[in-house]
Design an enzyme around this catalytic site. Sequence first.
Site, PDB file in Angstrom:
ATOM      1  N   HIS A 137       0.848  -1.199   0.000  1.00 44.22           N
ATOM      2  CA  HIS A 137       0.000   0.000   0.000  1.00 44.22           C
ATOM      3  C   HIS A 137       0.882   1.247   0.000  1.00 44.22           C
ATOM      4  CE1 HIS A 137      -2.908   3.018   1.092  1.00 44.22           C
ATOM      5  NE2 HIS A 137      -3.862   2.150   0.783  1.00 44.22           N
ATOM      6  N   GLU A 141      -4.124   1.479  -7.271  1.00 44.59           N
ATOM      7  CA  GLU A 141      -4.551   2.635  -6.482  1.00 44.59           C
ATOM      8  C   GLU A 141      -3.677   3.838  -6.827  1.00 44.59           C
ATOM      9  OE1 GLU A 141      -6.683   1.482  -2.590  1.00 44.59           O
ATOM     10  OE2 GLU A 141      -4.551   1.402  -2.202  1.00 44.59           O
TER      11      GLU A 141
HETATM   12  P1  PGA Z   1      -9.896   5.711   0.043  1.00 41.39           P
HETATM   13  O1  PGA Z   1      -8.636   4.747   0.358  1.00 41.39           O
HETATM   14  O2  PGA Z   1     -11.020   4.820  -0.423  1.00 41.39           O
HETATM   15  O3  PGA Z   1     -10.193   6.375   1.361  1.00 41.39           O
HETATM   16  O4  PGA Z   1      -9.464   6.654  -1.017  1.00 41.39           O
HETATM   17  C1  PGA Z   1      -8.341   3.645  -0.447  1.00 41.39           C
HETATM   18  C2  PGA Z   1      -7.109   2.934   0.056  1.00 41.39           C
HETATM   19  O5  PGA Z   1      -6.123   3.595   0.412  1.00 41.39           O
HETATM   20  O6  PGA Z   1      -7.066   1.695   0.111  1.00 41.39           O
END
Ligand code: PGA
Length: 242
Positions: free
Chosen positions: A93, A161
């Site tokens: 992440h 992401e």
């Molecule tokens: P968010 O976070 O949905 O609050 O943008 C997603 C994540 O970091 O997994």
Amino acid sequence: MIVSNWKMNGSKESVEKWLNEVSKNIHPRENNPCVFCPPACYLDLSRKIIDENSSLIKLGSQIIESSTQNALTGGISSQMLKDYSTDYVLIGHSEQREHYKEDNSSLRLKLNSAIQSQISVIFCLGEPEEIKNNNQTQEFLIDQLELLEEEDFGLLTLAYEPIWAIGTGLKAENKYIDNIHGFLKNYCQTRFDLKQNVSVVYGGSVKLENCEEILSSDNVDGLLIGGASLDPETFSKIYNIS
Ligand code: PGA
């Protein structure tokens, strides 16, 4: 796959409420798992509540230690995660890459640890804003994929992401998500000579209002949700749409 990533949020009370409510509201299907990733200190409690509800919600950890040596203050090993029947773990992440200075070699060790223990990996990757603006996203993602190996893919889901979309309310455009997911699938399939489909979920400002549109792309295999997953009613609605 629909994943709730609680990050550093919650309390015993809110974990209990969330799991009790979501267990009643959704009926997870095998081909569309629901994964709950609370802070590690609530894994034990979460396991108990999931079992009490006879729920099919899967438990996921936000952390895993690469080392198996027990002299590591603060470490949580894959064996400890297995103790709570943790089925999934988030690795890579962007918040951890940044704050814990994780790089490809330390992430590789975490992958080894998870996969050796048969814990499925949700491998997160994504580009910062300046990389997107310079049209260098694909090169950046290729570098983040560098550490993967063909054998990983039996237990691996990619989570795309874009960093600029996380927690900002600036969800990536659907066409952009579709393009990048298509690229990730094709690249992995070719590079690792895979027979199976590569599963790619999207994360970054997913909300109840935009989830259906994101999921309408054939290249999107699920969602990784932070902020909007904290409310059990909202999360249940998102799962039921998926
Ligand atoms: P968010 O976070 O949905 O609050 O943008 C997603 C994540 O970091 O997994």
